[in-house]
Motif scaffolding. Sequence first.
Motif, PDB file in Angstrom:
ATOM      1  N   HIS A 466       0.840  -1.200   0.000  1.00 62.86           N
ATOM      2  CA  HIS A 466       0.000   0.000   0.000  1.00 62.86           C
ATOM      3  C   HIS A 466       0.875   1.250   0.000  1.00 62.86           C
ATOM      4  O   HIS A 466       0.597   2.224  -0.721  1.00 62.86           O
ATOM      5  N   SER A 469       2.316   1.740  -3.398  1.00 57.98           N
ATOM      6  CA  SER A 469       1.351   2.338  -4.326  1.00 57.98           C
ATOM      7  C   SER A 469       1.237   3.842  -4.106  1.00 57.98           C
ATOM      8  O   SER A 469       1.185   4.625  -5.056  1.00 57.98           O
ATOM      9  N   ALA A 470       1.199   4.238  -2.828  1.00 60.25           N
ATOM     10  CA  ALA A 470       1.103   5.662  -2.521  1.00 60.25           C
ATOM     11  C   ALA A 470       2.354   6.401  -2.974  1.00 60.25           C
ATOM     12  O   ALA A 470       2.278   7.500  -3.548  1.00 60.25           O
ATOM     13  N   ALA A 473       2.360   6.730  -6.711  1.00 63.30           N
ATOM     14  CA  ALA A 473       1.414   7.751  -7.174  1.00 63.30           C
ATOM     15  C   ALA A 473       1.962   9.155  -6.987  1.00 63.30           C
ATOM     16  O   ALA A 473       1.647  10.067  -7.759  1.00 63.30           O
ATOM     17  N   ARG A 546      -5.217   1.002  -7.515  1.00 59.58           N
ATOM     18  CA  ARG A 546      -6.389   1.838  -7.238  1.00 59.58           C
ATOM     19  C   ARG A 546      -5.978   2.965  -6.286  1.00 59.58           C
ATOM     20  O   ARG A 546      -5.926   2.781  -5.067  1.00 59.58           O
ATOM     21  N   VAL A 547      -5.668   4.098  -6.844  1.00 56.44           N
ATOM     22  CA  VAL A 547      -5.215   5.231  -6.042  1.00 56.44           C
ATOM     23  C   VAL A 547      -5.912   6.498  -6.521  1.00 56.44           C
ATOM     24  O   VAL A 547      -6.386   6.578  -7.651  1.00 56.44           O
ATOM     25  N   THR A 555      -4.688   8.619  -1.656  1.00 60.72           N
ATOM     26  CA  THR A 555      -5.496   7.560  -1.055  1.00 60.72           C
ATOM     27  C   THR A 555      -5.342   6.288  -1.868  1.00 60.72           C
ATOM     28  O   THR A 555      -5.503   6.307  -3.093  1.00 60.72           O
ATOM     29  N   VAL A 556      -5.023   5.202  -1.181  1.00 58.37           N
ATOM     30  CA  VAL A 556      -4.901   3.885  -1.799  1.00 58.37           C
ATOM     31  C   VAL A 556      -6.128   3.071  -1.395  1.00 58.37           C
ATOM     32  O   VAL A 556      -6.453   2.969  -0.208  1.00 58.37           O
ATOM     33  N   GLU A 558      -8.081  -0.301  -0.868  1.00 57.17           N
ATOM     34  CA  GLU A 558      -7.932  -1.738  -0.641  1.00 57.17           C
ATOM     35  C   GLU A 558      -9.309  -2.272  -0.295  1.00 57.17           C
ATOM     36  O   GLU A 558      -9.825  -2.057   0.801  1.00 57.17           O
TER      37      GLU A 558
END
Length: 649
Positions: A466, A469-470, A473, A546-547, A555-556, A558
Amino acid sequence: MFEKILVANRGEIAVRVMQTAKRLGIATVAVYSDADRAALHVRTADEAVHIGAAPVGESYLDGDRIIRAALDTGAQAIHPGYGFLSENPDFVEKVEAAGLIFIGPSSKAIRAMGLKDAAKRLMERAGVPVVPGYHGDTQALVALAAKANEIGYPVLIKARAGGGGKGMRLVSDPNAFPEALAAAQREAKAAFGDEHVLVEKYIQTPRHIEVQVFGDNHGNAVHLFERDCSAQRRHQKVIEEAPAPGMNEATRQAMTEAAVKAAKAISYSGAGTIEFIVDASEGLRPDRFWFMEMNTRLQVEHPVTEMITGIDLVEWQLRVAAGEQLPLAQEEITATGHAVEARIYAEDATRDFLPATGTLHHLKFPARVDGAALRVDAGVTAGDTISPYYDPMIAKLIVHAGSRTAALEALATALEATEVAGSTVNLGFLARLARDEDFVAANLETGLIGRKQAALTTMAPPLARHVASAVAATSQRPEAGHEADPFSGISGYGHFGAIAHRRVLQRGDETISASVTARPDGALSISVGDDERTRPIIVPRGDAGRVARWPGHVTVFERADGLTFQVPDPLQMAGDAAAGDRLSAPMPGLVKLVRAAINETVKKGQPLLVLEAMKMEHTITAPHDGVIAEIATEGAQVNDGATLVRFEE
């Protein structure tokens, strides 16, 4: 049929009414406050009229301004939606005196059911079963406490006006009765302008089952089956469904007959709901349900009834108000399948469902869900703001499938595909509830959420993926308009190899660092933390998952949880402003009651003050032992983040 109507409400219900009106060729007029100038319901209507400032008392509760707006725009009728003026008999009379039609019941019917104590006395006379309790006029503490002892604990203190859990307190200990009574009366006064309460026996294994009724002005009244609204938190509905799980024909017949009898007792016209409290300790039995109250309006949960019957209840409201008879007789109304609705709120489930505010920088609903019909009733779009002035509901997700099992699975899937960033929301809580083993097994009672609140509201901490991913991004070059800094996207160039860049994120009090290296193929190699032995995570070019990136944050997503990280400005990274010596307001509100004083020594958990926000009271307690150096003034209006209490160092 009407040519033009005014909708005296806002948000999703105003949009919902306008959709049906437009389908029928009826022009619509919206009203709006200062806070709602660009709201979705304003953009949806054919015309819009400004009616005042943001506070509801200066806009949506000002009946005279609303009536003037209807007259000025040539509207023939006013639809009140739900909330605000929808159950105000004085407003109904003013509407009719102005030569307009109120799309709802008569003022006489609203008055008959508007006060819970009087309504229950009326139902007793009509032969409708009523829960044991005291519904009289006496409001003295000594008298009400004596009645509570007579009824037998536990008891429920309830405001006689209004609903939604406001002015309601469950009391199990006689010693706690005085304080609970005072709190219920204060909350009732703030929410409804009426501090009168009643006291009832609390049913130990209660289910909340209600029946949708409809009447016209020709003496006809029918039911449209039942809804189960037992999934509640703080006496407010969370997930509603139709039909009620475990309902047998004998109990359904007894309950729906009682509901129609109640409607006919007051010559009811329009959409209404008869709410029953049911003792489910031995299953659903014909002799174990009691009348609680009647809502003389359309309900928030009306879509589940529409889904199982195929009937547009707003269309029925319009036709009945226009003088037509009910479109169908009782034997022509049928129900198929199972429908479930979840209310998506801007609220923090991890903080006992405190209402939240914020701008919805990112808002995405699924277009479909396998195995079920999906409906989204929303009152906002991306970019809209959730303000402290109104109910913080964002939208309702409604699914309809062949069975309850399929409907719950579809609901959970739809919730997990929904994305909201910019405000704290209850999506994760709703998805966990939809998959909860007791809920799925229909082991329902109104205390289910309270018993499982910790498990239902606990969000798993972010994992390394997570964070990666952040970081990805915030490291890849953002889309135009999202970032003004031309150096925000990292470069992989270096004389002797790719350069590693350090990224810092914050989540609450935790600072998270990561090392980011751009690879020749455009992917990012991200090592989370300071341990050089940690295996890096590879994030493909342009695929952070998905961010949603929004000002100062990312915002990630989940499943249904949104894990939000703050992206600090390296030029303004300061120490933690909340050093533990102060308490800040969790939301904008009114300091209703102060229970401590300057220089007073307090213990951890001790109540310090009561903050009123969105018509609900929230007790602020001491996070640790200490001596108070500063405390907010009783009656003060405070903003989100304002200092309420400061402790001596």
